[in-house]
Design a protein around this motif. Structure first.
Motif, PDB file in Angstrom:
ATOM      1  N   THR A  25     -35.686  39.382  17.055  1.00 41.46           N
ATOM      2  CA  THR A  25     -36.798  40.020  17.603  1.00 41.46           C
ATOM      3  C   THR A  25     -36.598  41.665  18.112  1.00 41.46           C
ATOM      4  O   THR A  25     -35.427  41.700  18.328  1.00 41.46           O
ATOM      5  CB  THR A  25     -37.286  39.374  18.785  1.00 41.46           C
ATOM      6  N   LEU A  80     -37.692  42.770  20.771  1.00 41.58           N
ATOM      7  CA  LEU A  80     -37.224  42.665  22.263  1.00 41.58           C
ATOM      8  C   LEU A  80     -35.626  42.557  22.550  1.00 41.58           C
ATOM      9  O   LEU A  80     -34.878  43.225  23.276  1.00 41.58           O
ATOM     10  CB  LEU A  80     -37.872  41.696  22.920  1.00 41.58           C
ATOM     11  N   THR A  81     -35.033  41.795  21.489  1.00 43.20           N
ATOM     12  CA  THR A  81     -33.607  41.622  21.464  1.00 43.20           C
ATOM     13  C   THR A  81     -32.626  42.772  21.315  1.00 43.20           C
ATOM     14  O   THR A  81     -31.757  43.176  21.960  1.00 43.20           O
ATOM     15  CB  THR A  81     -33.123  40.425  20.560  1.00 43.20           C
ATOM     16  N   HIS A  82     -33.190  43.644  20.178  1.00 47.84           N
ATOM     17  CA  HIS A  82     -32.698  44.944  19.857  1.00 47.84           C
ATOM     18  C   HIS A  82     -32.858  45.997  20.825  1.00 47.84           C
ATOM     19  O   HIS A  82     -31.922  46.649  21.304  1.00 47.84           O
ATOM     20  CB  HIS A  82     -33.081  45.530  18.506  1.00 47.84           C
ATOM     21  N   LEU A  83     -34.213  45.937  21.467  1.00 43.76           N
ATOM     22  CA  LEU A  83     -34.287  46.956  22.587  1.00 43.76           C
ATOM     23  C   LEU A  83     -33.512  46.642  23.763  1.00 43.76           C
ATOM     24  O   LEU A  83     -33.206  47.569  24.487  1.00 43.76           O
ATOM     25  CB  LEU A  83     -35.822  47.031  22.786  1.00 43.76           C
ATOM     26  N   ASN A  84     -33.562  45.487  24.109  1.00 38.17           N
ATOM     27  CA  ASN A  84     -32.656  44.992  25.382  1.00 38.17           C
ATOM     28  C   ASN A  84     -31.307  45.661  25.122  1.00 38.17           C
ATOM     29  O   ASN A  84     -30.527  45.993  26.129  1.00 38.17           O
ATOM     30  CB  ASN A  84     -32.764  43.708  25.935  1.00 38.17           C
ATOM     31  N   ARG A  85     -30.643  45.387  23.908  1.00 39.96           N
ATOM     32  CA  ARG A  85     -29.379  45.667  23.528  1.00 39.96           C
ATOM     33  C   ARG A  85     -29.080  47.395  23.629  1.00 39.96           C
ATOM     34  O   ARG A  85     -28.185  47.675  24.194  1.00 39.96           O
ATOM     35  CB  ARG A  85     -29.041  45.312  22.371  1.00 39.96           C
ATOM     36  N   GLY A 129     -31.022  49.175  25.588  1.00 39.88           N
ATOM     37  CA  GLY A 129     -30.979  49.350  26.957  1.00 39.88           C
ATOM     38  C   GLY A 129     -29.661  49.235  27.639  1.00 39.88           C
ATOM     39  O   GLY A 129     -29.434  50.066  28.638  1.00 39.88           O
ATOM     40  N   ASP A 130     -29.096  47.979  27.290  1.00 43.16           N
ATOM     41  CA  ASP A 130     -27.579  48.118  28.063  1.00 43.16           C
ATOM     42  C   ASP A 130     -26.873  48.997  27.597  1.00 43.16           C
ATOM     43  O   ASP A 130     -25.657  49.485  28.138  1.00 43.16           O
ATOM     44  CB  ASP A 130     -26.959  46.782  27.478  1.00 43.16           C
ATOM     45  N   GLN A 131     -27.039  49.838  26.483  1.00 47.03           N
ATOM     46  CA  GLN A 131     -26.107  50.859  25.909  1.00 47.03           C
ATOM     47  C   GLN A 131     -26.579  52.290  26.627  1.00 47.03           C
ATOM     48  O   GLN A 131     -26.308  53.403  26.158  1.00 47.03           O
ATOM     49  CB  GLN A 131     -26.091  50.998  24.711  1.00 47.03           C
ATOM     50  N   GLU A 165     -33.433  54.547  26.251  1.00 46.03           N
ATOM     51  CA  GLU A 165     -34.807  54.449  27.001  1.00 46.03           C
ATOM     52  C   GLU A 165     -35.734  54.486  25.933  1.00 46.03           C
ATOM     53  O   GLU A 165     -36.005  55.443  25.264  1.00 46.03           O
ATOM     54  CB  GLU A 165     -34.817  55.295  28.139  1.00 46.03           C
ATOM     55  N   TYR A 169     -39.419  52.308  16.705  1.00 50.37           N
ATOM     56  CA  TYR A 169     -39.135  52.407  18.385  1.00 50.37           C
ATOM     57  C   TYR A 169     -38.361  53.611  18.515  1.00 50.37           C
ATOM     58  O   TYR A 169     -37.056  53.746  17.967  1.00 50.37           O
ATOM     59  CB  TYR A 169     -38.341  51.092  18.973  1.00 50.37           C
TER      60      TYR A 169
END
Length: 105
Positions: A44, A46-51, A53-55, A58, A77
């Motif tokens: 998804t 979201l999975t890639h965007l959260n990953r 974000g962890d790095q 923004e 994105y």
């Protein structure tokens, strides 16, 4: 002065290459010009965007390309993060603490 680096996550829905039907493919375009297929990291956006974000990335924008033919989808994105500060080169001061060596001959 704060400087930024930018990246792009592209989500494509395309005809499956190994099966009948559709598949989602995610490609990461890094600030260094690299292009990496990150599909194995999640299924998804979201999975890639959260990953990301962890790095430290923004999300600053999202765009969609409605001109894709058929049932294809293309989402982009746009991300940014502060660029790591590069320390200025150290100045060398000649003659500090030591006498200059002279060669005589």
């Amino acid at each position: 002065m704060l400087k930024w680096e930018y990246a792009l996550l592209v989500r494509r829905r395309q005809a499956a290459s190994s099966d009948v039907g559709w598949e989602l493919v995610f490609v990461w375009y890094g600030p260094d010009g690299s292009m990496v297929d990150v599909t194995p990291y999640g299924d998804t956006a979201l999975t890639h965007l959260n990953r990301a974000g962890d790095q430290g990335w923004e999300l600053v924008g999202m765009s969609e390309d409605p001109s894709q033919p058929g049932s294809s989808e293309l989402h982009r994105y746009h991300l940014k993060r502060p660029k790591a500060a590069v320390a200025p080169p150290r100045q060398r001061i000649r003659g500090a603490g030591r006498a200059a060596r002279r060669i005589t001959g």
